[in-house]
Write an enzyme that holds these catalytic residues in place. Sequence first.
Site, PDB file in Angstrom:
ATOM      1  N   ASN A 214       0.853  -1.196   0.000  1.00 40.42           N
ATOM      2  CA  ASN A 214       0.000   0.000   0.000  1.00 40.42           C
ATOM      3  C   ASN A 214       0.881   1.236   0.000  1.00 40.42           C
ATOM      4  OD1 ASN A 214       0.527   0.860   2.827  1.00 40.42           O
ATOM      5  ND2 ASN A 214      -0.328  -1.158   3.244  1.00 40.42           N
TER       6      ASN A 214
ATOM      7  N   ASP B 127      -4.365  -6.047   5.228  1.00 34.15           N
ATOM      8  CA  ASP B 127      -5.395  -6.838   5.916  1.00 34.15           C
ATOM      9  C   ASP B 127      -5.360  -8.308   5.499  1.00 34.15           C
ATOM     10  OD1 ASP B 127      -6.615  -4.855   7.524  1.00 34.15           O
ATOM     11  OD2 ASP B 127      -7.487  -3.973   5.721  1.00 34.15           O
TER      12      ASP B 127
ATOM     13  N   LYS C  94       8.626 -18.241  -9.084  1.00 37.86           N
ATOM     14  CA  LYS C  94       7.963 -17.131  -9.778  1.00 37.86           C
ATOM     15  C   LYS C  94       6.799 -17.653 -10.629  1.00 37.86           C
ATOM     16  CE  LYS C  94       8.749 -13.511 -13.088  1.00 37.86           C
ATOM     17  NZ  LYS C  94       9.461 -13.245 -14.323  1.00 37.86           N
TER      18      LYS C  94
ATOM     19  N   PRO D 228      -3.091 -11.327  10.843  1.00 38.99           N
ATOM     20  CA  PRO D 228      -3.385 -11.016  12.258  1.00 38.99           C
ATOM     21  C   PRO D 228      -3.514  -9.512  12.437  1.00 38.99           C
ATOM     22  CG  PRO D 228      -1.065 -11.620  11.978  1.00 38.99           C
ATOM     23  CD  PRO D 228      -1.749 -11.891  10.660  1.00 38.99           C
ATOM     24  N   ASP D 229      -4.396  -9.100  13.315  1.00 39.82           N
ATOM     25  CA  ASP D 229      -4.532  -7.673  13.621  1.00 39.82           C
ATOM     26  C   ASP D 229      -3.603  -7.371  14.793  1.00 39.82           C
ATOM     27  OD1 ASP D 229      -5.362  -5.174  14.695  1.00 39.82           O
ATOM     28  OD2 ASP D 229      -7.209  -5.363  13.535  1.00 39.82           O
ATOM     29  N   ILE D 230      -2.524  -6.692  14.487  1.00 37.13           N
ATOM     30  CA  ILE D 230      -1.472  -6.474  15.497  1.00 37.13           C
ATOM     31  C   ILE D 230      -1.988  -5.587  16.629  1.00 37.13           C
ATOM     32  CG2 ILE D 230       0.850  -5.533  15.845  1.00 37.13           C
ATOM     33  CD1 ILE D 230       1.213  -6.275  12.759  1.00 37.13           C
TER      34      ILE D 230
ATOM     35  N   LYS E  55     -13.863   1.530  15.879  1.00 42.92           N
ATOM     36  CA  LYS E  55     -12.574   0.822  15.818  1.00 42.92           C
ATOM     37  C   LYS E  55     -11.943   0.725  17.207  1.00 42.92           C
ATOM     38  CE  LYS E  55     -10.898   1.206  11.715  1.00 42.92           C
ATOM     39  NZ  LYS E  55     -10.322   1.812  10.520  1.00 42.92           N
TER      40      LYS E  55
HETATM   41  N1  CTP Z   1      -3.750  -2.644  12.272  1.00 44.10           N
HETATM   42  C1  CTP Z   1      -2.921  -3.630  12.736  1.00 44.10           C
HETATM   43  N2  CTP Z   1      -2.917  -4.853  12.136  1.00 44.10           N
HETATM   44  C2  CTP Z   1      -3.723  -5.118  11.080  1.00 44.10           C
HETATM   45  C3  CTP Z   1      -4.580  -4.106  10.595  1.00 44.10           C
HETATM   46  C4  CTP Z   1      -4.571  -2.881  11.206  1.00 44.10           C
HETATM   47  O1  CTP Z   1      -2.188  -3.403  13.706  1.00 44.10           O
HETATM   48  N3  CTP Z   1      -3.692  -6.296  10.524  1.00 44.10           N
HETATM   49  C5  CTP Z   1      -3.784  -1.355  12.953  1.00 44.10           C
HETATM   50  C6  CTP Z   1      -3.213  -0.200  12.211  1.00 44.10           C
HETATM   51  O2  CTP Z   1      -1.839  -0.035  12.478  1.00 44.10           O
HETATM   52  C7  CTP Z   1      -4.027   0.955  12.742  1.00 44.10           C
HETATM   53  C8  CTP Z   1      -5.362   0.353  13.053  1.00 44.10           C
HETATM   54  O3  CTP Z   1      -5.122  -1.019  13.159  1.00 44.10           O
HETATM   55  O4  CTP Z   1      -3.516   1.426  13.965  1.00 44.10           O
HETATM   56  C9  CTP Z   1      -6.449   0.635  12.069  1.00 44.10           C
HETATM   57  O5  CTP Z   1      -6.205   0.131  10.828  1.00 44.10           O
HETATM   58  P1  CTP Z   1      -7.176   0.412   9.571  1.00 44.10           P
HETATM   59  O6  CTP Z   1      -6.511  -0.164   8.394  1.00 44.10           O
HETATM   60  O7  CTP Z   1      -7.568   1.853   9.569  1.00 44.10           O
HETATM   61  O8  CTP Z   1      -8.470  -0.361   9.969  1.00 44.10           O
HETATM   62  P2  CTP Z   1      -8.961  -1.781   9.673  1.00 44.10           P
HETATM   63  O9  CTP Z   1      -8.892  -2.538  10.919  1.00 44.10           O
HETATM   64  O10 CTP Z   1      -8.215  -2.329   8.510  1.00 44.10           O
HETATM   65  O11 CTP Z   1     -10.484  -1.558   9.337  1.00 44.10           O
HETATM   66  P3  CTP Z   1     -11.172  -0.945   8.012  1.00 44.10           P
HETATM   67  O12 CTP Z   1     -10.432  -1.539   6.862  1.00 44.10           O
HETATM   68  O13 CTP Z   1     -12.550  -1.333   8.152  1.00 44.10           O
HETATM   69  O14 CTP Z   1     -11.002   0.553   8.098  1.00 44.10           O
END
Ligand code: CTP
Length: 407
Positions: free
Chosen positions: A209, A277, A287, A304-306, A338
Amino acid sequence: MLEGKRILLIVGGGIAAYKCLELIRRLRERGAAVRCILTEAGGQFVTPLSLSALSGDKVYGELFSLTDEAEMGHIQLSRDADLLVVAPATADLLARMAAGLANDLATTALLATDKAVLAAPAMNVRMWWHPATQRNMTRLREDGVAFVGPNEGDMACGEYGPGRMAEPAEILAAIESLLGAGGPLAGRRAIVTSGPTHEPIDPVRYIANRSSGKQGHAIAGALARLGAETVLVSGPTHEPTPRGVRLVPVETAAEMLAACEAALPADIAICAAAVADWRVANAGAGKMKKVEGVLPTLSLVENPDILARLSRRPEGRPALVVGFAAETDDLIGNARAKLTRKGCDWIMANDVGPASGTFGGERNQVHLLTRDGVEDWPAGSKAEIAERLARRIAAALGATPQGGGRP
Ligand code: CTP
């Protein structure tokens, strides 16, 4: 004050080496412990005896000294310190540092360290302006090395210009600011995530991204300046590592999570990274070849959502966990949701709509959501937002004991 701080002073071979004697005296007056490595060239200018008399410690010099290795390995030597100071940093020593050489004890310790490094360059003005030295300086700055000086003035060789080593008082001030001595976050530990993650599709392609890492890096630098021992876990960026911050470079979300968990315990966790995500479930080991008329299918799995993982740790949760919400619509509403969903304490909500110029840009407009309400912050540079956040954190943690509960 530098009470309890440990400085590893690497004395290079320049006429300015004599100023190190004064530096050691001043560091010790402030309560710092000083241990010296004297390079072979440095030994032509000051003696091990004077360094050891002033530092009150043994002076290290030979890489292959069996007794030194038995007493303390060179890795241990650099790890034991809170900060490495190279003074004088000669053109030759800077070149070897920039190239990552490890051909004597000084460069080996510099390569083996995971601590901040401060260098005080000292050399002839023409050597300073030589493109090779300037190239080495650029590279070292990118590597996160901090510098003090050189100053402009008369040189021992009779010429005039930049190249004089900074004075002991200036080096001392740089050391104090790097160690955040006396800062409101001294003694606190912080983890900051920054940058994008790269999720491989195959060995040459990845999903990424537009995150530049500017905001996360600025926050890590601001926390370190206030005295926090700061680990910056960052995906690939072009941002220089801020002074006094330990960088842990990662690529994927999984690596980022592992690095954050390895950096615990911490008092503060700030998740500023734009973590992908999803990752590719069927990433190829080789490749992917294109086949005429056949479109590959990528199947994705959730990363994983850190932020949520750090916020919901049953044990060893940082006292303050801060996330970012990058939104294009209903900024505050989405950010509030959130905050609850991820279980963090604060959310920095920012508008990343195409008109905002936030992604990759220099400026940012944020709203800080806490459990008590919303603070609308004035628009500012990412550095200003970082400063403000670091001060806000210091104020919030001020009332809690170190390693204590939530603010
Ligand atoms: N974050 C994280 N790990 C992930 C996704 C997000 O730690 N896998 C953290 C980001 O560093 C940020 C916060 O979560 O602090 C919000 O991330 P954002 O991308 O805005 O939200 P999402 O959880 O992806 O939700 P959405 O896509 O619905 O906005």
